[in-house]
Design an enzyme around this catalytic site. Structure first.
Site, PDB file in Angstrom:
ATOM      1  N   HIS A 215       0.840  -1.205   0.000  1.00 34.82           N
ATOM      2  CA  HIS A 215       0.000   0.000   0.000  1.00 34.82           C
ATOM      3  C   HIS A 215       0.874   1.253   0.000  1.00 34.82           C
ATOM      4  CE1 HIS A 215      -3.218  -2.535   2.212  1.00 34.82           C
ATOM      5  NE2 HIS A 215      -3.646  -2.365   0.971  1.00 34.82           N
TER       6      HIS A 215
ATOM      7  N   ARG B 185      -1.260  -6.527  -8.115  1.00 39.88           N
ATOM      8  CA  ARG B 185      -0.192  -7.429  -7.702  1.00 39.88           C
ATOM      9  C   ARG B 185       0.021  -8.531  -8.716  1.00 39.88           C
ATOM     10  NH1 ARG B 185      -3.193  -7.554  -2.339  1.00 39.88           N
ATOM     11  NH2 ARG B 185      -4.320  -9.040  -3.565  1.00 39.88           N
TER      12      ARG B 185
ATOM     13  N   SER C  46      -3.165  -7.703   2.611  1.00 39.80           N
ATOM     14  CA  SER C  46      -3.603  -7.509   3.999  1.00 39.80           C
ATOM     15  C   SER C  46      -4.235  -8.768   4.570  1.00 39.80           C
ATOM     16  CB  SER C  46      -4.601  -6.353   4.092  1.00 39.80           C
ATOM     17  OG  SER C  46      -3.982  -5.132   3.828  1.00 39.80           O
TER      18      SER C  46
ATOM     19  N   LYS D  45     -15.202  -8.365   4.038  1.00 39.29           N
ATOM     20  CA  LYS D  45     -13.967  -8.612   4.785  1.00 39.29           C
ATOM     21  C   LYS D  45     -14.240  -8.492   6.284  1.00 39.29           C
ATOM     22  CE  LYS D  45     -10.954  -6.884   1.134  1.00 39.29           C
ATOM     23  NZ  LYS D  45      -9.899  -5.937   0.776  1.00 39.29           N
TER      24      LYS D  45
END
Length: 169
Positions: A20, A94, A132, A44
């Site tokens: 991040h 990513r 994360s 989440k």
């Protein structure tokens, strides 16, 4: 003459990772004002509250310099971008798997508001595996997350794991 170019980088940042931070550093160079939008995501399970995440992200971006704001939001991304006066949404990628999801989201967002462009930044090669979700999982099982998050965040994660309890112990 147009006003300042404003970019928004949305995410849950639960917790903020070195990946991040890489995207924030690089994204902030593309615009006059960069807004890190800290949001909730119903799909989440957050480790930290929105308030805790806001404080952490503000602390971590303070050393970057430039015009960077950290703002909470709980709305459609395009509504948030509009409220911030943004013309750009910055998203980090990513891997190929990220691209498929992000491509779909960019298309939907374009349909909602075609005045805001989505810009994709590839994560630094060394930081590409960091997510994360995986950082939380590693921490909850007692693993070492020092390679994945800023130094001050390590202690916050350890404290939270002590509070909620480790898994597998």
């Amino acid at each position: 003459m147009s006003g300042p170019r404003i970019g928004v980088y949305p995410g849950t940042f639960d917790p903020i990772t070195l990946g991040h931070m890489d995207i924030i550093r690089r994204g902030a160079k593309l615009v006059d004002r960069f807004v890190v939008g800290v949001t909730t995501n119903p799909s989440k399970s957050p480790m930290f509250t929105v308030e805790e995440r806001l404080a952490t992200v503000r602390r971590e971006v303070a050393s970057i310099g430039g015009d960077i704001d950290v703002v909470a939001f709980d709305s459609l991304l395009m509504d948030f971008a509009e409220s911030m006066g943004a013309s750009i949404i910055v998203r980090g990628l990513r891997a190929v798997a990220d691209f498929e999801y992000e491509y779909q989201m960019a298309g939907m967002n374009q349909q909602l508001n075609n005045r805001v462009e989505t810009v994709f930044l590839m994560a630094d090669v060394a930081l590409q595996p960091i997510a994360s979700r995986l950082v939380k999982e590693i921490a909850l099982y007692g693993g070492d997350v020092t390679k994945f998050v800023p130094r001050a965040v390590i202690g916050e994660i350890r404290d939270r794991v002590e509070t909620i309890g480790r898994k597998g112990s």
